[in-house]
Every structure is written in C-alpha cells, then in structure tokens.
Scaffold this active site. Structure first.
Site, PDB file in Angstrom:
ATOM      1  N   CYS A   1       7.156  -1.253  -2.425  1.00 54.40           N
ATOM      2  CA  CYS A   1       8.090  -1.401  -1.310  1.00 54.40           C
ATOM      3  C   CYS A   1       7.562  -0.625  -0.104  1.00 54.40           C
ATOM      4  O   CYS A   1       8.159   0.356   0.339  1.00 54.40           O
ATOM      5  CB  CYS A   1       9.473  -0.908  -1.727  1.00 54.40           C
ATOM      6  SG  CYS A   1      10.752  -1.265  -0.505  1.00 54.40           S
TER       7      CYS A   1
ATOM      8  N   TYR B   1      -7.885   5.532   3.756  1.00 63.17           N
ATOM      9  CA  TYR B   1      -9.053   5.556   4.626  1.00 63.17           C
ATOM     10  C   TYR B   1      -9.370   4.211   5.276  1.00 63.17           C
ATOM     11  O   TYR B   1     -10.355   4.098   5.990  1.00 63.17           O
ATOM     12  CB  TYR B   1     -10.302   5.967   3.829  1.00 63.17           C
ATOM     13  CG  TYR B   1     -10.147   7.145   2.925  1.00 63.17           C
ATOM     14  CD1 TYR B   1      -9.722   8.376   3.428  1.00 63.17           C
ATOM     15  CD2 TYR B   1     -10.423   7.056   1.573  1.00 63.17           C
ATOM     16  CE1 TYR B   1      -9.586   9.477   2.591  1.00 63.17           C
ATOM     17  CE2 TYR B   1     -10.299   8.152   0.731  1.00 63.17           C
ATOM     18  CZ  TYR B   1      -9.878   9.354   1.242  1.00 63.17           C
ATOM     19  OH  TYR B   1      -9.743  10.443   0.425  1.00 63.17           O
TER      20      TYR B   1
END
Length: 421
Positions: A341, A313
């Site tokens: 990653c 968000y």
C-alpha cells in the site's frame, strides 16, 4: 577475467534448475542463489592476502558457511552479525581474524560481545577507542579512516568525505593515537573505504591517502584493507573493474608502505556485493496485469519489503519473464509494481522515485518474473512492512536446490508481540 553479462528477457532456468519448478517447490516470492557464481567471484580475488566478506550484503548462515569453507573471513557490523559469524564457527583469534567488528559506534550489546569473544575491532569513531579501552585495555585495534573525500553510485552509498558519517576524520588521527596509548591499545590495521562503484581515478587517490595515513602509525601496523566497493554490472553496457589493475595498484601501495615502515604488511579486501550480487535472483509471480491510461502494469507478489534497492536508490535490476503457459508473443512497455500500500512500490523506477517503464515480453497472470542481480542487499534489507511475510531463501549447489531459510508464517510475525493486561 569477467566479461560483461547479457540479460535475456525470457529466462526459464537458473543455475541448472527450472524456474517454474523452483516456484512450485518453494513458493513466491523466493530468493535463489547460485553457489558456483559466489565461488567464482572468490577465486578472482585470491591475489589478496585475505578476502573478508562484508556479510551485510547477504548474511544467511548457509552462505557464511560456504564462505568459510572457501577460506574467506568475514566482517561484522552489528551484534547480530557477530552472532552469525560465531554460529558458523569463525575464530576471532585466528590470523587473519575470522571475524572483525567494523562500525562507527558500539551499541552496548556489540561492545559486550566484542569483549567476551576478544573480537578485533575496526573503530570508526574516536569515542569507540575510549569505550573499548576502559573495559578491555591492552588490545589490538584497527582504525577506519575517512580520507576527506568519497565516491559512490548514489549519494546514499558514498562513505567518504565530510558529509559521510563513516570513519575517523583524517585530521583526527593524532587524537586517536593519543587515546589508544592511554589504554595500551595498539593500532595494527588501517581500513579505508570511500563508497561503492570503484573507478581508477578515485582508487589512485585512495591509495595515496592510505600510504600517507599509514606513515603516522609506525611499527605497530601489520595490515591494511582496501575496503569494498567493487562494482558489478546491473544493466548491459556497464562493466567490471579491471581486477588485475585494481590489485596491482593496491599491491604497489602495500609495498610502498612496507618500505616506509620496514616491515611486512598484510593486504586485505572487503567485498560484499561483488561476491554475491550476481549469484541471486528474486522469483515473483504476476498476480495482475492492468492498464492505467497509457501505462500497462505487471503487479507481482513481491514488493519493496522484499527488494528495497529500487525505492531506496532508484536502483536498476534486470527483469526477465519465465512463462507458465505458452507465451502470447511480442513485447510491450510495462511498469512492474508490487502489492504494498505505497505508490513507491515500483521495481522500475529511477532515483527520485521517477517511474521508468521497461520493455518486457507480453505476459499474463500466473507467469513469473525473475529479478536479477538481487543477491546483494536484497533479502538482507527485507522487512515485514504491511505485515508481509519474508521470502524463502534457496541455495543451488551442483544443480541441487537447498532451502536455507523457510518462508515466514503468521506465527513468526506475531511471535514477538504481546497484548498486555
């Protein structure tokens, strides 16, 4: 009455405990909750006839147990949450029901649990009425109504209007009544929740819509629910909703509905975030400090596998430093990132993935960061992405830290997997 909190940039203690000691004892990353804050938030809502905790915000059974001790009932949105509520001892047959299942669909496991344990259902789709009625007729049900409009701090948390999947569309109530009659189901409760971040303008619309909807259900109606959505401040300058005004508006709505129907109506509220968000912090260790062009990064040992709200968000969480050694002094603009990653593994970002450096105290490898207002939708959304182990959870009561979930291990991670012949 709540006052808007301040968030210091250096924080060495939480709930009366040394943050360094918590990190030493339980490791990092680690979620820590202050039970006193949860209890205080519960007390602020006692005017309502029933406080129904939306456990999806933070569903550890130790927290559910404390809620039960404080007289709070719970909402469940999955088979797993039903099992959690039953494990703690919530009684579905109590009045009000200790656990109610609220969803827009029945998966097959949840439907069987609802039938076996006679758990009240708050249906969010007309098809649910048929699916329940065919197997368990002559039951009482609730209905969650989408009034045709919504509101939320993010489009992803807006749960009303035509773009939302949640609830029965307000124009389909007649169809739902007909389906319920077909199976001898009585609609005894109406639930209306349009999203997070309540403001009074939208609340007035919701209250008006609730009264209008309830007029269609007649004498079987016994309860209404305001839903949740009570906001909490994540940064300085944000405010709480006026709880007295909030309750007064809903109480008047309840009284109007009682006058319309000629019978008493129970008023429930369904908070999640409001009860637990500010009770929780995520403690994480700085494992690297590096410069990339003009940017300084604090890279920590927790990522969006631990706290997903920033990447989902663009959510803001206050961040403080807890020093392990004497502080070097000064402040600097930094980007706080995790070990995953993924370029999006950044705690200091806005919606859309835009990196927003944060002014924080100068810190070094080994110092700790304390990510605040992390008790809601923190651990509950945690994952094993990148095969990371999920963090420990700790509950502090009267200054005593208690482990309520141990840190995962490789055995936990691999225990459900198998290599076929």
């Amino acid at each position: 009455m709540l006052t808007t909190p301040t968030f210091p940039l250096v924080r060495q203690h939480f709930a009366g405990c040394s943050i360094n000691d918590l990190a030493d004892r339980f490791g990092t990353p680690c979620y820590v909750y202050d039970a006193a804050i949860m209890k205080q938030r519960v007390e602020l809502l006692r005017d309502f006839d029933a406080i129904r905790y939306a456990q999806k915000a933070c569903s550890n059974i130790a927290i559910l147990d404390r809620m039960k001790r404080w007289g709070v009932v719970v909402d469940a949105v999955s088979a797993g949450e039903i099992e959690r509520a039953l494990r703690v001892g919530y009684d579905p047959s109590a009045e009000p029901a200790g656990v109610v299942y609220t969803a827009d669909v029945f998966d097959r496991e949840a439907l069987q649990l609802v039938i076996r344990h006679q758990i009240p259902v708050n249906v969010g789709s007309p098809d649910m009425i048929d699916q329940l009625g065919e197997l368990a007729p002559q039951r009482d049900i609730w209905i969650r109504v989408n009034p045709g409009f919504g509101h939320g701090h993010s489009q992803k948390t807006n749960t009303g209007g035509p773009q939302s999947k949640h609830g029965v569309w307000h124009e389909q109530i007649g169809d739902c009544l007909a389906r319920a009659r077909r199976y001898g189901l009585q609609i005894t409760g109406v639930h209306m929740h349009i999203g997070s971040g309540t403001d009074m303008e939208h609340l007035r619309k919701v209250c008006g819509a609730m009264r209008q909807v309830c007029q269609q259900f007649g004498a079987s109606l016994r309860a209404i629910s305001t839903g949740g959505g009570l906001p909490v401040p994540y940064r300085e300058g944000e405010a709480y909703v006026d709880l007295q005004e909030f309750f007064a508006m809903w109480d008047q709505t309840r009284k109007d509905i009682e006058a319309d129907l000629g019978r008493a109506v129970r008023l429930e509220i369904e908070p999640g975030r409001f009860l637990v968000a500010e009770s929780g912090v995520l403690i994480t260790e700085i494992r690297a400090v590096k410069r990339m062009g003009d940017n300084v990064f604090y890279l920590v040992d927790s990522g969006f596998n631990d706290l997903a709200r920033p990447i989902l968000y663009g959510a803001y969480h206050p961040i403080a430093v807890a020093y392990r050694q004497p502080p070097p002094g000064g402040e600097q603009e930094v980007i706080v990132g995790g070990p995953l990653c993924e370029s999006g593994d950044i705690f200091t970002q806005s919606e859309g993935g835009y990196v927003q450096p944060r002014r924080l105290p100068v810190a070094t490898v080994g110092d700790l960061l304390v990510i605040g207002v992390a008790g809601a939708y923190g651990f509950a959304m945690a994952s094993n992405y990148n095969s990371k182990y999920r963090a420990a959870e700790v509950l502090i009561e009267q200054g005593e830290p208690k482990l309520i979930r141990r840190r995962e291990t490789a055995a936990d991670l691999l225990g459900l997997e198998m290599i076929p012949d």
